[in-house]
Design an enzyme around this catalytic site. Structure first.
Site, short mmCIF file in Angstrom:
data_model
loop_
_atom_site.label_atom_id
_atom_site.label_comp_id
_atom_site.label_asym_id
_atom_site.label_seq_id
_atom_site.Cartn_x
_atom_site.Cartn_y
_atom_site.Cartn_z
N SER A 1 0.83 -1.21 0.00
CA SER A 1 0.00 0.00 0.00
C SER A 1 0.86 1.25 0.00
CB SER A 1 -0.87 0.02 1.26
OG SER A 1 -0.04 -0.01 2.40
N GLY B 1 -5.36 -0.78 5.33
CA GLY B 1 -5.89 -1.43 6.53
C GLY B 1 -7.30 -1.02 6.91
N CYS C 1 2.61 -7.06 1.52
CA CYS C 1 1.60 -6.39 2.34
C CYS C 1 0.68 -7.46 2.91
CB CYS C 1 0.83 -5.43 1.45
SG CYS C 1 -0.54 -4.62 2.29
N ASN C 2 0.63 -7.56 4.23
CA ASN C 2 -0.23 -8.56 4.86
C ASN C 2 -1.70 -8.30 4.57
OD1 ASN C 2 1.66 -10.09 7.03
ND2 ASN C 2 2.31 -7.98 6.77
N CYS D 1 2.38 -6.46 9.88
CA CYS D 1 2.21 -5.43 8.84
C CYS D 1 3.61 -5.01 8.45
CB CYS D 1 1.43 -4.24 9.40
SG CYS D 1 1.47 -2.77 8.34
N THR D 2 3.85 -4.88 7.15
CA THR D 2 5.23 -4.64 6.71
C THR D 2 5.75 -3.25 7.06
OG1 THR D 2 4.36 -4.12 4.51
CG2 THR D 2 5.19 -6.35 4.87
N HIS D 3 4.85 -2.36 7.51
CA HIS D 3 5.33 -1.06 7.99
C HIS D 3 5.97 -1.15 9.37
CE1 HIS D 3 2.80 0.64 4.79
NE2 HIS D 3 3.42 1.78 4.98
N1 DGL Z 1 1.90 -2.58 4.96
C1 DGL Z 1 0.61 -3.13 4.97
C2 DGL Z 1 0.55 -4.51 5.61
O1 DGL Z 1 1.52 -5.23 5.61
C3 DGL Z 1 -0.60 -2.30 5.30
C4 DGL Z 1 -0.54 -0.89 5.75
C5 DGL Z 1 -1.81 -0.16 5.38
O2 DGL Z 1 -1.85 0.33 4.25
O3 DGL Z 1 -2.74 -0.12 6.18
O4 DGL Z 1 -0.48 -4.90 6.11
#
Ligand code: DGL
Length: 261
Positions: free
Chosen positions: A11, A43, A73-74, A183-185
């Site tokens: 995302s 999300g 992205c999960n 979450c990858t962030h």
């Molecule tokens: N980085 C994303 C993940 O791994 C989602 C972050 C988002 O856009 O809410 O879930």
């Protein structure tokens, strides 16, 4: 002829935590990274929107010449991985929270999972917990606002501190000894998370496992290597803003083009 890249999408720029592991393990691959920043955060979006968007992006990446796809992205995996697999004939690696390795590591029997609301509400996540963590207590903590704050304010901002206080405290209070970064962030704020947990808590992210899986799939398809480590980046949002954020998170000035799948 230019090598076909491995396409990686998220995302936004959270998937860079995965890209880091991919490039470390596979230096002979070229990568194309796409941040769908126009629609960040995933999300909080409806599942049907994410499914359609995921399929559209995956098909556009195929047209761009990708030889494999990493859904970094999960949230996109939870909503769209099955739909993407049904229409895209490429090796695909999709991410999901590391509940299974967390179960193997936990001694207290309590596992914390930090992820987006959409990921935790998904059938896929419920299945993951049902299949692997039935004997464990799983504290699934949604973190609304955290991914956007990491991108727009940076990992060290006071606002992140306030969000982490609220999201991490319930895991510490419940006695979790493993925290899954679902979450990858979130690996960008791993230090802040670790500081709020008792010493010795294990934080799990899936970057390395994803890199190994991609290597296996490319080798099985006889398409490993052939590139030179070239990285091309694109965003559906504002490229200038992405360049600043990439520099802040990744420590590198990289050109980011605008691309709308
Ligand atoms: N980085 C994303 C993940 O791994 C989602 C972050 C988002 O856009 O809410 O879930």
């Amino acid at each position: 002829m230019r090598a076909h890249p491995v396409a990686v999408f998220d995302s936004g720029l959270g998937g860079l935590t995965v890209l880091r592991a991919l490039r470390g393990r596979l230096p002979k691959e070229d990568f194309f990274y796409f941040a769908d920043t126009r629609f960040l955060p995933y999300g909080d979006r409806p599942e049907v929107f994410l499914r359609e968007r995921g399929v559209l992006i995956a098909q556009a990446l195929v047209e761009r010449g990708a030889k494999a796809l990493v859904i970094a992205c999960n949230t996109a995996t939870a909503a769209a991985a099955e739909a993407i697999r049904a229409v895209v004939d490429l090796p695909i690696v999709a991410l999901e929270p590391g509940v299974k390795p967390a179960v193997a590591l936990s001694k207290s029997g309590v596992i914390g999972v930090l992820a987006t609301t959409r990921t935790l509400d998904s059938e896929r996540f419920q299945r993951l917990v049902g299949n692997h963590a039935q004997q464990h207590r799983v504290i699934a903590q949604a973190c609304p606002g955290l991914a956007e704050a990491i991108e727009s304010l940076g990992p060290d901002s006071p606002e992140i501190g306030r969000l982490l206080d609220a999201f991490v405290q319930p895991l510490a209070a419940a006695g979790a000894d493993v925290v899954v970064l679902g979450c990858t962030h979130y690996p960008w704020v791993a230090e802040g998370i670790a500081r709020r947990m008792p010493p010795g808590t294990t934080l799990l992210d899936t970057g390395e496992a994803v890199a190994k899986q991609l290597e296996r799939l490319l080798a099985a398809g006889d398409s490993l290597g052939g590139g030179s480590g070239l990285l091309t980046m694109a965003t559906s949002g504002a490229p200038q803003q992405a360049i600043v954020t990439v520099d802040r998170l990744f420590g590198a000035k990289i050109h980011v083009e605008h691309w709308e799948p």
